[in-house]
Design a protein around this motif. Sequence first.
Motif, PDB file in Angstrom:
ATOM      1  N   SER A  92      60.774  36.297   2.673  1.00 23.08           N
ATOM      2  CA  SER A  92      61.561  37.533   2.784  1.00 23.08           C
ATOM      3  C   SER A  92      62.897  37.424   2.035  1.00 23.08           C
ATOM      4  O   SER A  92      63.560  38.429   1.801  1.00 23.08           O
ATOM      5  CB  SER A  92      61.836  37.876   4.248  1.00 23.08           C
TER       6      SER A  92
ATOM      7  N   HIS B  15      61.282  41.493  10.850  1.00 24.52           N
ATOM      8  CA  HIS B  15      59.885  41.886  10.978  1.00 24.52           C
ATOM      9  C   HIS B  15      59.458  41.749  12.432  1.00 24.52           C
ATOM     10  O   HIS B  15      59.991  40.920  13.164  1.00 24.52           O
ATOM     11  CB  HIS B  15      59.005  41.021  10.085  1.00 24.52           C
TER      12      HIS B  15
ATOM     13  N   ARG C  14      65.525  36.039   3.182  1.00 27.89           N
ATOM     14  CA  ARG C  14      66.642  35.928   4.129  1.00 27.89           C
ATOM     15  C   ARG C  14      67.081  34.475   4.217  1.00 27.89           C
ATOM     16  O   ARG C  14      66.263  33.588   4.354  1.00 27.89           O
ATOM     17  CB  ARG C  14      66.230  36.437   5.505  1.00 27.89           C
TER      18      ARG C  14
END
Length: 120
Positions: free
Chosen positions: A75, A34, A77
């Motif tokens: 997210s 992002h 991740r």
Amino acid sequence: KSRKGIPISLCIIYASIVRRAVNITLDPVGLPGHFMLSTPICSLSSSAGERIFIDPFRGGNLLTTQDCQQLLHDSGRMIVWSDDFVSPVPYEEVWQRMVRNLLHCHSISSWEGGGTLGVG
């Protein structure tokens, strides 16, 4: 509201408008997966080097470093947090990242039979 667009492109436009409108420089920040902007906080109650983050892709939301950590966590991740994630990114790296994004989009489009970069 449509959540269409590329955060890095929106950041470049947003930062340019803010600089012209109110003469505040916003630094690009490349959080993994992002892109957003930041600027130092200038107040007597903030510590030296403290920054506020702006997320043009999510309506210009203002975020703290802790909010950025949560955004990365949400997210999905599996990345260990580093304060380097919220350090300003040199514009040369921004342009390189934009080119990589364009090449990636083109490779997906070509793989799906979506065409070429040719005009016409």
